[in-house]
Design an enzyme around this catalytic site. Structure first.
Site, PDB file in Angstrom:
ATOM      1  N   GLU A  98       1.983   4.813   1.608  1.00 14.12           N
ATOM      2  CA  GLU A  98       2.046   5.495   2.901  1.00 14.12           C
ATOM      3  C   GLU A  98       2.804   6.805   2.712  1.00 14.12           C
ATOM      4  O   GLU A  98       3.954   6.799   2.267  1.00 14.12           O
ATOM      5  CB  GLU A  98       2.740   4.620   3.940  1.00 14.12           C
ATOM      6  N   ASP A 117       0.830  -1.198   0.000  1.00 12.68           N
ATOM      7  CA  ASP A 117       0.000   0.000   0.000  1.00 12.68           C
ATOM      8  C   ASP A 117       0.866   1.250   0.000  1.00 12.68           C
ATOM      9  O   ASP A 117       2.090   1.187   0.144  1.00 12.68           O
ATOM     10  CB  ASP A 117      -0.985   0.009   1.173  1.00 12.68           C
ATOM     11  N   LYS A 138       2.771 -13.924  33.404  1.00 14.33           N
ATOM     12  CA  LYS A 138       1.585 -14.559  32.811  1.00 14.33           C
ATOM     13  C   LYS A 138       1.884 -16.001  32.416  1.00 14.33           C
ATOM     14  O   LYS A 138       1.035 -16.891  32.567  1.00 14.33           O
ATOM     15  CB  LYS A 138       1.121 -13.760  31.596  1.00 14.33           C
ATOM     16  N   GLU A 156       6.114  -8.771  32.840  1.00 14.96           N
ATOM     17  CA  GLU A 156       4.696  -9.130  32.891  1.00 14.96           C
ATOM     18  C   GLU A 156       4.404 -10.402  32.102  1.00 14.96           C
ATOM     19  O   GLU A 156       3.608 -11.244  32.522  1.00 14.96           O
ATOM     20  CB  GLU A 156       3.849  -7.977  32.349  1.00 14.96           C
TER      21      GLU A 156
END
Length: 258
Positions: free
Chosen positions: A53, A51, A150, A146
């Site tokens: 940009e 595409d 998890k 984190e």
């Protein structure tokens, strides 16, 4: 072939690019400071389904908006920024800097009489080492810490369906960590892992996790979990070797700033 992106050669795509740029210049006239391409077209690596940009820099302050549309077989995104906002964004050093800031460095100028895009690139590359260290801490404490928590929760509860996603995210943020440490940005989101393996100073265990993610070998929960644990241990060692503090010495480091 079904709808959506259709093949287009570079010459036709560039003709569309210049048509869009001419339209912007006609509408905005002297308000435009610079117009450029970013992404794969700017780098010359676009494929038949890529595409368009574009960056449009305005001689104003406080403006930021975007037009994004598809038309038949192709898609375009044209971002408008006041020069102050764009320079401020270029000066940011955050956890995903290695992925986002190549767009400010590898701009192909279409209209740039005052060489604004050279200034934009210099802004990206001239940030202090302290800011990169802060972003590295953000990756380790804000993301990887984190994620490993998890993962351990998932193993504790014997819920293994989430392990592939956790491993992929750990690999991604590992790549961001390596990019920040080397002050290098990646060409695009699909090549982050591959390009990260060419950079020096990777944490122990990263290569194994990265290659596992790239090959999609994520069906064995024990192997996935142990590979992630090994990488996390490597990150802790890596940070210690570089005197990057990831443990806060104060139990509750909340200060009154007023």
């Amino acid at each position: 072939m079904r709808g959506g992106p259709q093949p287009m050669d570079r010459a036709k795509r560039m003709a569309l690019v210049h048509e869009i740029a001419d339209r912007v210049l006609t509408l905005y006239k002297e308000r435009i400071l610079a117009i450029g391409l970013y992404g794969s077209i700017a780098r010359g690596t676009d494929g038949p389904y890529s595409d368009i940009e574009m960056l449009c820099v305005l001689r104003s302050t406080g403006e930021e908006y975007s037009y994004e549309w598809s038309h038949g077989s192709w898609k375009a995104e044209v971002d408008f920024y006041s020069q102050d906002i764009l320079l401020r964004k270029a000066a940011e050093v955050d956890v995903d800097w290695p992925l986002t800031h190549g767009a400010y460095c590898d701009v192909l100028a279409l209209y740039d009489p005052e060489l604004f895009f050279a200034k934009l690139r210099d802004t990206v590359l001239s940030q202090s080492q302290e800011r990169f260290i802060t972003a590295i801490r953000g990756v380790i404490v804000g993301e990887l810490y984190e994620l490993i928590g998890k993962l351990r929760n998932a193993r504790h509860s014997e819920y293994t369906a989430c392990l592939p996603e956790l491993a992929l995210n750990m690999a991604k943020y590992g790549a961001f960590l390596v990019g920040l440490a080397n002050r290098r940005y990646y060409s695009n989101s699909t090549r982050v892992l591959e390009e990260s393996l060419n950079l020096p100073g990777r944490p122990a265990g990263y290569d194994a996790l990265c290659r596992m993610a790239m090959k999609g070998e994520l069906s064995d929960p024990d192997r996935v979990a142990e590979t992630c644990e090994t990488f996390w241990f490597g990150v802790e060692q890596w940070a210690t070797e570089r005197n990057i503090r990831i443990q806060e010495p104060r139990k509750i480091p909340i200060l009154n700033r007023h």
